[in-house]
Design a protein around this motif. Structure first.
Motif, PDB file in Angstrom:
ATOM      1  N   TYR A 186       0.827  -1.214   0.000  1.00  0.00           N
ATOM      2  CA  TYR A 186       0.000   0.000   0.000  1.00  0.00           C
ATOM      3  C   TYR A 186       0.861   1.263   0.000  1.00  0.00           C
ATOM      4  N   PHE A 187       1.874   1.293   0.882  1.00  0.00           N
ATOM      5  CA  PHE A 187       2.718   2.490   0.987  1.00  0.00           C
ATOM      6  C   PHE A 187       3.578   2.689  -0.265  1.00  0.00           C
ATOM      7  N   LEU A 188       3.931   1.609  -0.942  1.00  0.00           N
ATOM      8  CA  LEU A 188       4.663   1.738  -2.203  1.00  0.00           C
ATOM      9  C   LEU A 188       3.801   2.423  -3.263  1.00  0.00           C
ATOM     10  N   PHE A 189       2.526   2.061  -3.312  1.00  0.00           N
ATOM     11  CA  PHE A 189       1.621   2.719  -4.255  1.00  0.00           C
ATOM     12  C   PHE A 189       1.487   4.207  -3.929  1.00  0.00           C
ATOM     13  N   LEU A 190       1.426   4.534  -2.634  1.00  0.00           N
ATOM     14  CA  LEU A 190       1.364   5.943  -2.246  1.00  0.00           C
ATOM     15  C   LEU A 190       2.625   6.679  -2.681  1.00  0.00           C
ATOM     16  N   ALA A 191       3.775   6.013  -2.511  1.00  0.00           N
ATOM     17  CA  ALA A 191       5.049   6.631  -2.884  1.00  0.00           C
ATOM     18  C   ALA A 191       5.119   6.929  -4.378  1.00  0.00           C
ATOM     19  N   PHE A 192       4.391   6.133  -5.172  1.00  0.00           N
ATOM     20  CA  PHE A 192       4.387   6.339  -6.623  1.00  0.00           C
ATOM     21  C   PHE A 192       3.142   7.108  -7.083  1.00  0.00           C
ATOM     22  N   ASP A 193       2.599   7.879  -6.122  1.00  0.00           N
ATOM     23  CA  ASP A 193       1.523   8.836  -6.434  1.00  0.00           C
ATOM     24  C   ASP A 193       0.246   8.188  -6.966  1.00  0.00           C
ATOM     25  N   VAL A 194      -0.042   6.968  -6.520  1.00  0.00           N
ATOM     26  CA  VAL A 194      -1.314   6.330  -6.871  1.00  0.00           C
ATOM     27  C   VAL A 194      -2.351   6.791  -5.853  1.00  0.00           C
ATOM     28  N   ASP A 195      -3.286   7.572  -6.311  1.00  0.00           N
ATOM     29  CA  ASP A 195      -4.278   8.197  -5.427  1.00  0.00           C
ATOM     30  C   ASP A 195      -5.609   7.453  -5.507  1.00  0.00           C
ATOM     31  N   LEU A 196      -5.761   6.488  -4.604  1.00  0.00           N
ATOM     32  CA  LEU A 196      -7.006   5.715  -4.509  1.00  0.00           C
ATOM     33  C   LEU A 196      -7.434   5.658  -3.049  1.00  0.00           C
ATOM     34  N   PRO A 197      -8.740   5.525  -2.773  1.00  0.00           N
ATOM     35  CA  PRO A 197      -9.192   5.396  -1.384  1.00  0.00           C
ATOM     36  C   PRO A 197      -8.529   4.196  -0.694  1.00  0.00           C
ATOM     37  N   TYR A 198      -8.265   4.349   0.607  1.00  0.00           N
ATOM     38  CA  TYR A 198      -7.578   3.297   1.377  1.00  0.00           C
ATOM     39  C   TYR A 198      -8.290   1.951   1.250  1.00  0.00           C
ATOM     40  N   LEU A 199      -9.601   1.939   1.417  1.00  0.00           N
ATOM     41  CA  LEU A 199     -10.352   0.692   1.384  1.00  0.00           C
ATOM     42  C   LEU A 199     -10.266   0.015   0.012  1.00  0.00           C
ATOM     43  N   THR A 200     -10.370   0.815  -1.040  1.00  0.00           N
ATOM     44  CA  THR A 200     -10.271   0.277  -2.401  1.00  0.00           C
ATOM     45  C   THR A 200      -8.887  -0.310  -2.651  1.00  0.00           C
ATOM     46  N   MET A 201      -7.856   0.414  -2.214  1.00  0.00           N
ATOM     47  CA  MET A 201      -6.477  -0.037  -2.403  1.00  0.00           C
ATOM     48  C   MET A 201      -6.214  -1.342  -1.654  1.00  0.00           C
ATOM     49  N   MET A 202      -6.608  -1.409  -0.395  1.00  0.00           N
ATOM     50  CA  MET A 202      -6.353  -2.593   0.419  1.00  0.00           C
ATOM     51  C   MET A 202      -7.174  -3.788  -0.079  1.00  0.00           C
ATOM     52  N   ALA A 203      -8.401  -3.534  -0.548  1.00  0.00           N
ATOM     53  CA  ALA A 203      -9.240  -4.602  -1.098  1.00  0.00           C
ATOM     54  C   ALA A 203      -8.602  -5.178  -2.362  1.00  0.00           C
ATOM     55  N   THR A 204      -8.020  -4.305  -3.195  1.00  0.00           N
ATOM     56  CA  THR A 204      -7.368  -4.753  -4.427  1.00  0.00           C
ATOM     57  C   THR A 204      -6.102  -5.546  -4.108  1.00  0.00           C
ATOM     58  N   ILE A 205      -5.337  -5.066  -3.143  1.00  0.00           N
ATOM     59  CA  ILE A 205      -4.114  -5.772  -2.727  1.00  0.00           C
ATOM     60  C   ILE A 205      -4.466  -7.156  -2.186  1.00  0.00           C
ATOM     61  N   ALA A 206      -5.508  -7.232  -1.345  1.00  0.00           N
ATOM     62  CA  ALA A 206      -5.944  -8.515  -0.786  1.00  0.00           C
ATOM     63  C   ALA A 206      -6.387  -9.470  -1.888  1.00  0.00           C
ATOM     64  N   THR A 207      -7.107  -8.938  -2.875  1.00  0.00           N
ATOM     65  CA  THR A 207      -7.572  -9.751  -4.000  1.00  0.00           C
ATOM     66  C   THR A 207      -6.403 -10.280  -4.823  1.00  0.00           C
ATOM     67  N   VAL A 208      -5.431  -9.403  -5.090  1.00  0.00           N
ATOM     68  CA  VAL A 208      -4.253  -9.785  -5.877  1.00  0.00           C
ATOM     69  C   VAL A 208      -3.478 -10.895  -5.174  1.00  0.00           C
ATOM     70  N   TYR A 209      -3.230 -10.740  -3.873  1.00  0.00           N
ATOM     71  CA  TYR A 209      -2.480 -11.756  -3.130  1.00  0.00           C
ATOM     72  C   TYR A 209      -3.229 -13.078  -3.086  1.00  0.00           C
ATOM     73  N   PHE A 210      -4.535 -12.994  -2.933  1.00  0.00           N
ATOM     74  CA  PHE A 210      -5.342 -14.210  -2.862  1.00  0.00           C
ATOM     75  C   PHE A 210      -5.304 -14.982  -4.183  1.00  0.00           C
ATOM     76  N   LEU A 211      -5.619 -14.303  -5.272  1.00  0.00           N
ATOM     77  CA  LEU A 211      -5.680 -14.976  -6.570  1.00  0.00           C
ATOM     78  C   LEU A 211      -4.304 -15.411  -7.047  1.00  0.00           C
ATOM     79  N   ALA A 212      -3.276 -14.600  -6.785  1.00  0.00           N
ATOM     80  CA  ALA A 212      -1.912 -14.974  -7.182  1.00  0.00           C
ATOM     81  C   ALA A 212      -1.420 -16.183  -6.389  1.00  0.00           C
ATOM     82  N   SER A 213      -1.799 -16.257  -5.106  1.00  0.00           N
ATOM     83  CA  SER A 213      -1.390 -17.391  -4.262  1.00  0.00           C
ATOM     84  C   SER A 213      -2.089 -18.682  -4.662  1.00  0.00           C
ATOM     85  N   SER A 214      -3.211 -18.553  -5.355  1.00  0.00           N
ATOM     86  CA  SER A 214      -3.962 -19.736  -5.788  1.00  0.00           C
ATOM     87  C   SER A 214      -3.361 -20.376  -7.031  1.00  0.00           C
TER      88      SER A 214
END
Length: 307
Positions: A218-246
C-alpha cells in the motif's frame, strides 16, 4: 559395497550447497534482466526522483518485520517439539527459503527445514511447516474474499465461498481425502495435539505478518503517487495476493505472477501498468531477493547431520 569417506561427503555437500546458492542467484538475475515490462532507464530515473534515506529505511523496516514475524512463527511452532533460539529459527527459515526458491510453490522449504533436524522428526517438521504456511493461506483467502466483495466481484466471491464449503463438506463425509499425505481425520487430530497457546500465538503472528506485507504494498503505491481510497487499495491488494497465491508458481517467478494479476485489477482502477509491474517487482526484491541473499550465507554454513 562402495563407501564414501567423510572428506568426500563434505566435498559433495559443499558442491550441493554451492549449486543451490548459485542457482538461486542465477534465477533471480534472469528474471530481472529478462523482464520485458521493466524499463530500466525509467526505473533509474524514478529511483533518483523518489528515493530518500528515510523512505528506503521505512520500506526495509517492513521487509525486516515481515520475515521477523515468520521467524518467530516458526520458533513458536517448533517449540512443540523442542525449544530453539531466535538465531536458530532465523537460520532455518532463511536457509530453507533459499533452498525452496526454485521449487514449485516453495515446496523446497519443507525439505530445507527438515534437514536441520534428525531424520526421525522429518514428518513432524513437514507437518509443522504445513501449519505455518496453512494459517497464512487461510488469512489470504479470508481477506481476499472480502476484497472481492468490496470491489464488487460478487460472483467470484460466491464461487470461492461455495467451493470452499463443498470441499469442507466432502472432506468431513470422506475422511480418506488427503492433504500432503495426511487424511483429513489424521490432520485434525494432529492439529489438536498442538497446545492452544501455540495455535493462538501462531494466528496472531500470521495476522501481523499479513498486515505488514499488505501495507508495505500500500505504501509503495502511495510513494508512486497512486491516489485511490484506502479501502479500495487494500481490497485490491488482498484480491491480488489471494488470486496470485492460488496459482502454481515458483518463488523466483513470484513477482511475475503477482504482477500479472495486479496489472489486471489495478488496471481496472486506472493505475498505469508500468507502475504496477515495478511495484510488484520491488515487493519481490524486498521480501524474497534480500532474504535469499542472507539465507545463502546460512546455506553455505549448513552442516548436515550424519546420523
Amino acid at each position: 559395497m562402495i563407501t564414501v569417506s567423510h572428506k568426500a561427503k563434505q566435498f559433495i555437500v559443499f558442491l550441493i550447497k554451492l549449486l543451490i546458492v548459485t542457482a538461486a542467484f542465477y534465477f533471480i538475475y534472469q528474471q530481472l534482466v529478462n523482464n520485458d515490462k521493466l524499463d530500466w532507464e525509467k526505473f533509474t530515473a524514478l529511483v533518483k526522483e523518489k528515493a530518500s534515506f528515510w523512505g528506503i529505511l521505512f520500506l526495509l523496516v517492513f521487509s525486516f518485520a515481515n520475515r521477523f514475524f515468520e521467524i518467530v512463527k516458526w520458533q513458536n511452532l517448533v517449540s512443540f517439539l523442542k525449544p530453539i533460539s531466535l538465531g536458530e529459527a532465523t537460520k532455518q527459515v532463511l536457509g530453507s527459503l533459499t533452498a525452496g526458491i526454485f521449487t514449485p510453490n516453495g515446496l523446497g522449504e519443507y525439505a530445507g527445514k527438515a534437514l536441520y533436524f534428525d531424520k526421525k522428526k522429518t514428518k513432524k517438521i513437514i507437518f509443522l511447516n504445513l501449519i505455518c504456511n496453512g494459517i497464512q493461506m487461510i488469512l489470504t483467502i479470508i481477506f481476499g474474499t472480502i476484497g472481492l466483495l468490496i470491489l464488487g466481484y460478487l460472483k467470484w466471491a460466491l464461487t470461492i465461498t461455495v467451493t470452499s464449503f463443498l470441499f469442507l463438506l466432502v472432506s468431513f463425509l470422506s475422511k480418506e481425502i488427503k492433504i500432503k499425505g495426511y487424511s483429513i481425520e489424521k490432520l485434525l487430530r494432529k492439529i489438536n495435539e498442538i497446545p492452544k497457546r501455540i495455535h493462538n500465538k501462531n494466528n496472531v503472528l500470521a495476522l501481523c505478518r499479513y498486515l505488514i506485507f499488505s501495507h508495505q504494498y500500500y505504501f509503495l503505491f502511495l510513494a508512486f503517487d497512486v491516489d485511490l481510497p484506502y479501502l479500495t487499495m487494500m481490497a485490491t491488494i488482498a484480491t491480488v495476493y489471494f488470486l496470485a497465491s492460488s496459482l502454481p508458481s515458483f518463488q523466483f517467478l513470484d513477482f511475475a505472477v503477482k504482477g500479472s494479476v495486479a496489472v489486471f485489477f489495478f488496471g481496472k482502477l486506472g493505475v498505469n501498468e508500468w507502475t504496477v509491474v515495478f511495484i510488484s517487482t520491488l515487493m519481490w526484491f524486498l521480501n524474497v531477493v534480500l532474504p535469499v541473499g542472507i539465507g545463502s550465507y546460512y546455506v553455505l554454513k549448513f552442516k548436515p547431520k550424519w546420523k
